[in-house]
Design an enzyme around this catalytic site. Structure first.
Site, PDB file in Angstrom:
ATOM      1  N   GLU A  59     -82.745  43.679 -53.636  1.00 15.89           N
ATOM      2  CA  GLU A  59     -81.649  44.169 -52.906  1.00 15.89           C
ATOM      3  C   GLU A  59     -80.561  43.152 -52.575  1.00 15.89           C
ATOM      4  O   GLU A  59     -80.703  42.014 -53.118  1.00 15.89           O
ATOM      5  CB  GLU A  59     -82.380  44.151 -51.342  1.00 15.89           C
ATOM      6  CG  GLU A  59     -81.439  44.685 -50.218  1.00 15.89           C
ATOM      7  CD  GLU A  59     -82.138  44.507 -48.995  1.00 15.89           C
ATOM      8  OE1 GLU A  59     -81.943  45.244 -48.083  1.00 15.89           O
ATOM      9  OE2 GLU A  59     -82.958  43.461 -48.836  1.00 15.89           O
ATOM     10  N   LYS A 134     -82.621  53.117 -47.739  1.00 15.70           N
ATOM     11  CA  LYS A 134     -83.355  52.436 -46.948  1.00 15.70           C
ATOM     12  C   LYS A 134     -83.633  53.186 -45.554  1.00 15.70           C
ATOM     13  O   LYS A 134     -82.570  53.419 -44.776  1.00 15.70           O
ATOM     14  CB  LYS A 134     -82.825  51.122 -46.771  1.00 15.70           C
ATOM     15  CG  LYS A 134     -83.903  49.984 -45.728  1.00 15.70           C
ATOM     16  CD  LYS A 134     -83.019  48.689 -46.025  1.00 15.70           C
ATOM     17  CE  LYS A 134     -83.903  47.478 -45.549  1.00 15.70           C
ATOM     18  NZ  LYS A 134     -83.451  46.359 -45.527  1.00 15.70           N
ATOM     19  N   CYS A 166     -86.855  45.970 -48.900  1.00 10.21           N
ATOM     20  CA  CYS A 166     -87.250  45.016 -47.871  1.00 10.21           C
ATOM     21  C   CYS A 166     -88.057  45.308 -46.783  1.00 10.21           C
ATOM     22  O   CYS A 166     -89.085  45.220 -46.758  1.00 10.21           O
ATOM     23  CB  CYS A 166     -85.716  44.334 -47.492  1.00 10.21           C
ATOM     24  SG  CYS A 166     -85.695  42.550 -47.234  1.00 10.21           S
TER      25      CYS A 166
END
Length: 348
Positions: A59, A134, A166
């Protein structure tokens, strides 16, 4: 599952993960130049790792974190766009698949809405075959517009792949969603910083085990003037054991082969630790012994999930009772984040 060689076979997918040094960029021109560096790295890596079927970058590796909101909006990308064209050409040239980060992707209502934090999976023909946004941005710091679903794509040699980003990976629900949709490899691209190193290493291994899935983690390294990133990019087996793991070195690379037949055999024939099967066949031994059939119980026993699906606002109300009712907290205020407006008294 194999580690230590540079090859792959008809039954194994060779996966490389990169400890990419977190860039600090400010302009579109700088982003494009950095994308070209990543593309060159893909081609170079394939020379050294001829078995590499998939390469994964962290990321923020393409754009860095734009701490200035004006820069974040100004550098937001379209998909497909100039950045993905650079990556697509590299994947074709190297005859490999790749996972790349776009932070951010322009919202449909750009510039009135915040960009998305997006990953793309590009095949060895240069085609974007999965675009994932995300779902759970790292609030309160990240200002991305949240995505709304996970995907599964047939990847190199037929391995089924899901992408997550993440902070997504701190929530067991997203791993389970990917696995229950059929993912055999869950790719977690992250720009994770200290102090959460031990927790993130542990989470990836635990989720591989809990979901009988391969996991590939690519994390940033270095210092960008604000955060220090701990690296430890890794490939993890479906038994939760690490096949290969980087340290904290900048631009370190790890490589391992994951077997397609082994994970499919395990999911079909494993018994005591077949977590996906057992979750929807609860207590089948006891029901057999009770003369109540041989399939166990399928009904969801978890009140929280029932409430969340049937009445999301009620679920939110319930969680606020055990946490707080505002997104911010006055005891550690963050500019722009509303809080309850109370100040902690010394000694209380």
């Amino acid at each position: 599952m194999r580690h230590g060689d540079i090859s792959s076979s008809h039954d194994t997918v060779g996966i490389a993960v990169v400890n990419y040094k977190m860039p600090r960029l400010h302009t579109k021109a700088e982003v494009i130049e950095n994308a070209k560096k990543i593309a060159d790295m893909v081609v170079g890596m394939k020379q050294g790792l001829p078995g590499m079927d998939l390469v994964v970058f962290p990321e923020y590796s393409t754009m860095g974190i734009m701490y200035d909101q004006d820069e974040m909006f100004a550098t937001a990308a379209s998909i497909p766009g100039e950045e993905t064209a650079i990556f697509a050409e590299a994947c074709k040239k190297a005859d490999t698949w790749g996972v790349f980060s776009l932070t951010g992707e322009k919202h449909e209502d750009h510039p009135n809405k915040a960009p998305y934090n997006t990953l793309v999976l590009i095949n060895n023909k240069g085609e974007i075959v999965q675009k994932y946004r995300k779902i759970i941005p790292w609030c309160p710091i990240e200002g991305w517009y949240p995505g709304d679903t996970t995907y599964v794509t047939e990847g190199p040699k037929g391995l089924k792949i899901s992408l997550i980003v993440c902070d997504d990976g701190n929530y067991p629900e997203i791993w389970r969603d990917c696995a229950m949709k059929g993912a055999e490899l869950i790719v977690r691209c992250q720009g994770y910083m200290y102090p959460a190193k031990e927790q993130q290493i542990m989470m990836a291994k635990a989720m591989a085990w809990a979901n009988n899935t391969y996991v590939a983690v690519a994390n940033a390294t270095g210092f960008d003037g604000v955060y220090s990133y701990f690296g430890h990019s890794a490939i993890i087996g479906f038994d939760g054991r690490t096949l290969g793991e980087c340290g904290t070195e900048e631009n370190g690379i790890q490589y391992a082969e994951v077997s397609i037949s082994q994970i499919r055999d395990f999911r079909k024939n494993a018994q005591s630790q077949n977590h996906l099967f057992k979750l929807l066949h609860r207590g089948y031994t006891g029901l057999i012994n009770s003369g109540e059939g041989d399939r166990g119980v399928a009904e969801c026993p978890f009140d929280f999930y029932r409430t969340w699906v049937l009445d999301a606002e009620k679920a939110r109300e319930n969680v606020e009772k055990i946490t707080r009712s505002t997104v911010g907290t006055a005891e550690c205020p963050i500019q722009g984040i509303p809080n309850e407006g109370k100040t902690k008294e010394i000694g209380v």
